[in-house]
Structure formats: structure tokens, C-alpha cells
Scaffold this active site. Structure first.
Site, PDB file in Angstrom:
ATOM      1  N   SER A  91       0.828  -1.203   0.000  1.00 55.41           N
ATOM      2  CA  SER A  91       0.000   0.000   0.000  1.00 55.41           C
ATOM      3  C   SER A  91       0.863   1.255   0.000  1.00 55.41           C
ATOM      4  CB  SER A  91      -1.005  -0.014   1.147  1.00 55.41           C
ATOM      5  OG  SER A  91      -0.352   0.044   2.357  1.00 55.41           O
ATOM      6  N   LYS A 117      -6.116   5.289   8.666  1.00 52.09           N
ATOM      7  CA  LYS A 117      -5.120   6.077   7.932  1.00 52.09           C
ATOM      8  C   LYS A 117      -5.555   7.535   7.815  1.00 52.09           C
ATOM      9  CE  LYS A 117      -3.017   2.380   5.290  1.00 52.09           C
ATOM     10  NZ  LYS A 117      -2.869   1.736   3.985  1.00 52.09           N
TER      11      LYS A 117
END
Ligand code: ADP
Length: 761
Positions: free
Chosen positions: A662, A705
Site C-alpha cells: 500500500s 489512515k
């Protein structure tokens, strides 16, 4: 209607009870009148001292006064069982009840009941002729028309415990109750016969059995008398033996306990085995062998408990309420196994505790962090010196009931060693098909865990062994926004911190701006553990000042925080000034929630070598290779830079190793910035996997996040377009503060960061 507490007397429906007239007057304040209605409320103890509502059982019996005075006794003809829904003892000692009718199973035909009563009465009367026992009892017998009446009039002459008497009342089946009454009365007759002069031989088999049990009772009685006379001489073994008689062991356990007791008796007290066997038996007898009954839980009350202890967590609370509703409907004690996953301090364990409170069950926490051996879960065999039960049975022993709420903390921290796989043992614990006969190696007899409500907690899903994960239903705890933290601090953490520092609640005032400063400048976390610590520190420092200054209240302002907390504010990770080419901000998912990370890239003179540092392993190296190939193809004229130089990529550690992919888009952007020489704003962060074709694919942990991005002062975030649906799980306040741009290709990102011209290919 008079409510009369009953001590030392058996009461049953359709029976006869005699109460002393003065006792009646004492508890009602009135003299008895024929026809008056009463409720007889049995007490749990024989001691008629000061009372509270808890001293009484939940079942009572209604009755009518037959004769107000029979030789100083009030005769009460009892009628029906009633359930006590609420009880209160008033200041003047009178009792108030609210009751409802409580019928049982009427499974004894009337004719049979009469015949059995007649037979027993005859036996009692023939016996009384010989031994002249209790003339009053003999006289009373003549009034008894059923077994219930027989036992109620005779019980004052017998030695019966309150619990034994109540067991008769609580028995639902009329047939079972009749059998129990017969057993008690026949045993009593035998007991009297033994202690009287008569030692007549009786041939009939059943009487032999009664006799044996009577002898045993008498031996136990004499032994107890002896023990009472010399309590200092009661041996440890004798105490264990007494305990063994009382504990409702199942057959296997009783057999094993009997064997061990026997061995203990033959071992000398000083032998090595003795201590081990003794500890074992003590542990076995201390376990909760008795089954608890499933309870109906009022959903509104459960909701209130959850609300009281926790701010926010709306979805999670609703899921817990669903679970409770299912338990109510299924009348079972355990249900699907929930696994709470989230950063530390997000309330996983403490919600577990509230669930126990809402279910009115015991709570026990079993920590699995660092568990490596199967024996930690399942115990060591007793042959080892120093062997112990495993953590599960240890938890059960601590809980002291068979149906606790057991929080298995940190299932993601289980590891494996050459001593067996603890995850496999845990699987057995959690499997409803197997856990009703869970056998701990130390205990060595099966124990039923099927009533235990298991809840697991973990920081990340990645490290939970897959077969375990399959059994569980994952509930994510994604961390708190700043506003949520503010409310948690004001409504929960500060009052608790005050309390533990011995300060009256509300006496420490922290104005809103100061509280926000603590959250933003002194903590950097997804949960509230750090915040709790800060508030604890403030209250401790404040306690000193309150004592020294002899004052009662104190306000802590924002500019006093440094002094009260005795530490510097947390340094914000995001640099304020422009960044150099080759450095881009990424978002990572870590054990402690989300975090921002910088990907730094640098060319040094060389020959095309690629070095990756930051402890990220193979996955990351592959992502770097993909990024290099992509950038070479996107900027063909810069490709030779990679041949003439060595490339160094550094990613700070801390992110979970699997986060390599990611960071794909961040790596690609960093390299693009490096080759073009253009900088990317440090307030722009991004996350996403990339393929060789430059397509951005979705990532996990989006709410965490984004929360981390906001905490770190980021203003714009690129997220994979396929993750757009996940934005529904992200708090509005986060979305309001961040410009969130969904992107689907690397080219989109490079265009938006002006690293590639819009008219370029
Ligand atoms: P975890 O198990 O997730 O690491 P804890 O349950 O130990 O976290 O929570 C840490 C502390 O924060 C506890 O004192 C808990 O009461 C408090 N806390 C966490 N979430 C909330 C909340 N939503 N409302 C009130 N207090 C909370």
C-alpha cells in the site's frame, strides 16, 4: 395480607405450618385472626437477626390462618407458590413484597399421592409407638393429609439446612418433590432408630440403603462435633474432604477427586507428591462445577450500562445489544465469538468488561500476549514438577462461576514454538462442538466451557492465525476523532483520574482549549490510553498543590500544561517548510492505528544498484522494483539516471511489514519527484497499491489512515478510487477537514502533483 419471614421451618404449598403466636405478632404487629391471609417468606439463614431483602429466597408461599391459637401456635394452611419480583425491608423491620404466581408441574396423580402419604404416616406412627418420640409431632401427624404437610410439621424436629428446605420448595415437579420428602423422612426414621436403643434388623433392601446413608450422616455428624470441639486439630485433608462432600462434582471429576484423596491419605505429609496432589485437589474442588441458569437480560438496562461507561462506539454497542437479544431468544449463555480489532486504548477490553456487567455475569481477562506453548492454554500434565493449569482453566477458577464473560486479550500476539501450537488449543476452547468437554492437561477431567461467553481482542488482523479468525466475527475499533476524545476525556477519563487521585469529582477544571491542547499536542494516538495517562498525571500533580495550598479546587489552563505534565509537547511529524525532491508522505497502518510515514529516495553515484532500508523485508523490495520500472517507463528520457546512479530508498520502520504494497503509489510518486526534481507538498499524503500497468488498487484500514493524516496536520489525501465506499465508515469531522481525492491510476496522481504535464502521453 401479612408478610412473615420464616426461619428454621419448611414451607411448601398445600401444607400446614405452625408459627409461634408471639413470633407472628412480632413480625406483623397484630394478633392472628382466623381467615387472615399471609405470605410466608423463607430466609436463607436460620438466624433471625436484623434483615435485608437479600437474606430471603425468591420463592414464597401464600396461606390462610386456620386456627389463631393452638397451644400458643398459629396454624397456617399454605396454598400456592409465588415468585418474589421485588422485596424491601422497611425501617421498622416490616417487609414489602411484590409477587407473582409461580405454578409447578402437577405430575403426581392424587390417588398415588394419598397412598404414599398414608404409607409414610403409618410407618411414622408405628415407629412413634415404640419409641415415644416427640409426642407433639405424633399429635400433629393426625392433621396431615399429604406429604407436603407431613414434612412441614415434622421438619422443626429434624436437622435440616435452610438450603435443603428451600430445595424442596423450589422443586418444580410434584413427583420429584414427593420422592425427596420420602427420602428425607425415611432417613430420619432410620437415624432416630439408630440413636435410640432399638437396633432391630430390617431385611428389606431399600431400608438397608437408607440405613447406610444414615450411618454415614451420623459419622459425619460425630466427626463434625469432634472438629468443632478441637478446631485446631482439623487436618487440611479433612477440610478437603468436607469440601468434596459439598461441591457438586460431575461423575468423572468425583472419581478422580476420590482417587487423589485416597492417595493423599496414604502419602506422608512430607512426601514430595503430597504437596502436588494437595494443590491439585484444592484446585479441582475450587472450580465452579455448578451450572448457572441462563438469565433474561433487559435490553434497555443493558443499553444503559453500555452507555454509562463508554462514549460513542455506536455501531459496536448496537452489535453487542444484538448479541444479548440473541442470547435471550436462544436461552443460551454463549453465542458467536466476537473479536474486537483496533489500536491500543480504543476501548476493546473495557467494552468487554461492560458487556459482563450488562449481562450481570462475572468478568475475567486472560492475556495471551507472549503465549508460545500449547501448555500455556491447556496446562501441563501433572507428572511435571511445578505443573500448572492452563490460562483458560485458571481464568475459570478466578471467575468462580461457570458462565463468565472471558476476554482473551491479544490473540494476535500468540506465537508458536516447538512445544505445540497454542492456536490449535485455543481453537478447541472456542469451538462450540468441542468446548463442553474441554480437558486441561493438569485438571485431567473434562470441564464444560460451553456457557462461557468468549470475546477476543487484537491490534491487527494480519497476525491472527487463519483457522482462529474463521471462528470469529471481527468488529473493528477504528479509533477516535478529536471531538470524540474530548468527550471521552471530559465525561469519563477526568472524573476517573480525579477519583483515583482522591480528589472530589469536578474539583479539577480543565478549560476546553486546554483539553484540546492535551489531545493535539501531548498525545499522538488512535485510542485514548496516552490521554488517560496525561489526565492521571495532571490529577496527581494537582493533588500535591491542593494539599499544599490547602484549597479545594484548581483550574489547569493551556499554558500550565507543560508544567503540570512535566514534558514537552509531542513534535508534529509533518515538516512545515517545503520538502526536497524525492520525498513523499505516505499513510501506513500500524499496530497502534494509522500513522504517516515518509518515503525518502536518493541517487548516489554508482552503477544501478538499489538499496532499501527500514526493516521492511521482501514485500517492500518488490514494491520498490515495481515503482522503478513504472517510473522508467513513464519518463523514458530519465531512464538512464537509474543506470548511472545507485538508488537508495528509505522507509522508516514501524509500519506493519505487509504494508509494503500500500506504499506503492507513494514510492512511485517519490521516485517521480526524484527524477523530475520537482517537490511534492509535505501536506499531501497518499496510499494505494500499484500494478505494473499503473493501476491503483484498494487498501485496508482506511478510517485509521485518514485519522492519522488529520492528526498529523495533512490537508490533502489521495486514496484508491475503489476505496471510496469505505468513506462511509469515516467520521464526518475527518472528512470535513481533509480534501480526499479518489485516484485510479498513477498518471492521475502525477498529473495532480504536477510531476507530469497534462498534455504528456
Ligand atoms: P484497549 O483494550 O482497546 O487497549 P482499553 O479498553 O484498555 O483499551 O481502554 C483504555 C482506557 O480508555 C480505559 O480506561 C477505558 O475505560 C478508556 N476508554 C476507551 N474508550 C472509551 C470510551 N469510548 N468511553 C470512555 N472511556 C473509554
Amino acid at each position: 395480607m401479612y408478610i412473615i419471614p420464616i426461619y428454621n421451618v419448611t414451607v411448601l404449598p398445600d401444607g400446614l405450618t405452625y408459627l409461634r403466636a408471639d413470633a407472628f405478632r412480632k413480625s406483623t404487629g397484630q394478633a392472628a385472626e382466623q381467615g387472615d391471609k399471609v405470605i410466608l417468606l423463607p430466609a436463607k439463614t436460620d438466624n433471625s437477626g436484623p434483615v435485608s431483602a437479600d437474606d430471603f429466597y425468591d420463592l414464597a408461599v401464600t396461606g390462610v390462618i386456620g386456627s389463631p391459637d393452638t397451644n400458643g401456635y398459629v396454624e397456617i394452611r399454605t396454598q400456592d407458590r409465588v415468585k418474589v419480583d421485588a422485596a424491601e425491608v422497611l425501617d421498622d423491620g416490616r417487609i414489602q413484597l411484590s409477587v407473582s404466581l409461580f405454578a409447578g408441574a402437577d405430575d403426581l396423580p392424587e390417588a398415588e399421592a394419598k397412598a404414599r402419604c398414608a404409607a409414610l404416616k403409618e410407618e411414622l406412627l408405628s415407629f412413634s409407638k415404640k419409641f415415644e418420640w416427640a409426642p407433639v409431632a405424633k399429635y400433629l401427624l393426625s392433621f396431615c393429609e399429604n406429604l407436603n404437610a407431613l414434612i412441614t410439621v415434622l421438619s422443626p424436629f429434624m436437622e435440616m439446612e435452610a438450603a435443603e428446605r428451600y430445595a424442596l420448595l423450589a422443586e418444580n415437579s410434584a413427583a420429584d418433590r414427593a420422592a425427596a420428602i420420602e427420602r428425607i423422612l425415611y432417613e430420619w426414621i432410620e437415624m432416630l432408630r439408630l440413636s435410640g436403643e432399638g437396633n432391630e434388623k430390617r431385611e428389606e433392601e431399600y431400608k438397608k440403603a437408607y440405613r447406610e446413608s444414615a450411618i454415614k450422616k451420623q459419622i459425619a455428624y460425630l466427626q463434625n462435633e469432634l472438629d468443632e470441639m478441637h478446631p485446631e486439630n482439623v487436618s487440611d485433608l479433612r477440610l478437603l474432604e468436607q469440601k468434596m462432600e459439598k461441591v457438586p462434582l460431575n461423575d468423572t471429576a468425583r472419581k478422580e477427586a476420590g482417587k487423589v484423596l485416597h492417595r493423599l491419605k496414604s502419602e506422608g505429609e512430607n512426601s514430595q507428591e503430597y504437596a502436588m496432589l494437595y494443590d491439585y485437589l484444592d484446585f479441582l474442588l475450587g472450580l465452579p462445577w455448578e451450572k448457572e441458569e441462563a438469565r433474561q437480560i433487559d435490553l434497555n438496562e443493558a443499553r444503559a450500562v453500555l452507555e454509562r461507561e463508554h462514549y460513542g462506539l455506536k455501531k459496536i454497542k448496537e452489535r453487542v445489544i444484538q448479541q444479548i437479544a440473541v442470547l435471550n431468544l436462544k436461552k443460551s449463555q454463549s453465542g458467536s465469538i466476537l473479536c474486537f480489532v483496533g489500536a491500543p486504548g480504543t476501548g476493546k477490553t473495557s467494552i468487554g468488561k461492560s458487556i459482563a456487567e450488562a449481562l450481570q455475569r462475572e468478568y475475567v481477562r486472560v492475556s495471551l500476549g507472549g503465549v508460545r506453548d500449547e501448555a500455556d492454554i491447556r496446562g501441563h500434565r501433572r507428572t511435571y514438577l511445578g505443573s500448572m493449569p492452563g490460562r483458560i482453566m485458571d481464568g475459570i477458577a478466578k471467575a468462580g462461576v461457570s458462565n463468565p464473560v472471558m476476554v482473551l486479550d491479544e490473540v494476535d500476539k500468540l506465537s508458536r514454538s516447538y512445544n505445540g501450537d497454542p492456536a490449535a488449543a485455543l481453537l478447541e476452547v472456542l469451538d462450540p462442538e468441542q468446548n463442553n468437554t474441554f480437558t486441561d492437561h493438569y485438571l485431567n477431567v473434562p470441564f464444560d466451557l460451553s456457557d462461557v461467553l468468549f470475546i477476543c481482542t487484537a491490534n491487527t488482523l494480519d497476525a491472527i492465525p487463519a483457522p482462529l479468525l474463521n471462528r470469529m466475527e471481527v468488529i473493528p475499533f477504528s479509533g477516535y476523532t478529536e471531538t470524540e476524545k474530548y468527550h471521552i476525556a471530559v465525561e469519563h477519563l477526568l472524573p476517573k483520574a480525579e477519583q483515583s487521585a482522591g480528589i472530589e469529582p469536578g474539583h479539577i477544571r480543565i478549560p476546553e482549549d486546554a483539553m484540546h491542547a492535551i489531545i493535539a499536542d501531548y498525545t499522538m494516538e488512535a485510542g485514548v490510553r496516552g490521554l488517560k495517562k496525561m489526565l492521571d498525571t495532571i490529577c496527581r500533580t494537582a493533588a500535591v498543590r491542593l494539599v499544599e495550598g490547602k484549597c479545594e479546587e484548581l483550574t489547569v489552563t493551556a499554558d500550565q500544561l507543560r508544567e503540570f505534565l512535566d514534558r514537552k509537547p509531542v513534535r508534529h511529524t509533518v515538516a512545515q517548510d517545503a520538502q526536497q525532491p524525492g520525498v513523499v508522505t505516505g499513510l501506513a497502518w500500524t499496530q497502534s492505528g494509522g500513522d504517516v510515514l515518509y518515503i525518502e529516495t536518493l541517487f548516489t553515484k554508482g552503477s544501478g544498484k538499489v538499496t532499501v532500508t527500514g526493516q521492511l523485508g521482501d514485500v517492500m523490495k518488490e514494491s520498490v522494483q515495481i515503482a522503478v520500472s513504472l517510473v522508467k517507463s513513464l519518463y523514458p528520457d530519465k531512464a538512464e539516471l537509474f543506470e548511472k546512479n545507485d538508488l537508495h530508498v528509505h522507509v522508516p520502520d514501524g509500519a506493519v511489514p505487509k504494508d509494503g504494497p500500500s506504499a506503492g503509489i507513494t514510492l512511485t510518486t517519490a521516485l517521480s519527484s526524484l527524477v523530475t526534481g520537482h517537490t511534492v507538498s509535505p501536506r499531501l499524503a497518499m496510499t494505494g497499491e500499484v500494478s505494473l500497468r499503473g493501476v491503483i488498487s484498494p487498501i485496508g484500514g482506511l478510517p485509521e489512515k485518514l485519522m492519522a493524516a488529520k492528526r498529523a496536520g495533512i490537508s490533502k489525501v489521495f486514496i484508491p478510487a475503489e476505496n471510496e465506499d469505505d468513506l462511509a465508515d469515516v467520521a464526518q469531522e475527518i472528512k470535513d477537514d481533509l480534501t480526499i481525492i479518489p485516484v485510479s491510476t498513477v498518471r492521475d496522481v502525477l498529473r495532480q502533483t504536477q510531476l507530469v504535464n497534462t498534455d504528456q502521453r
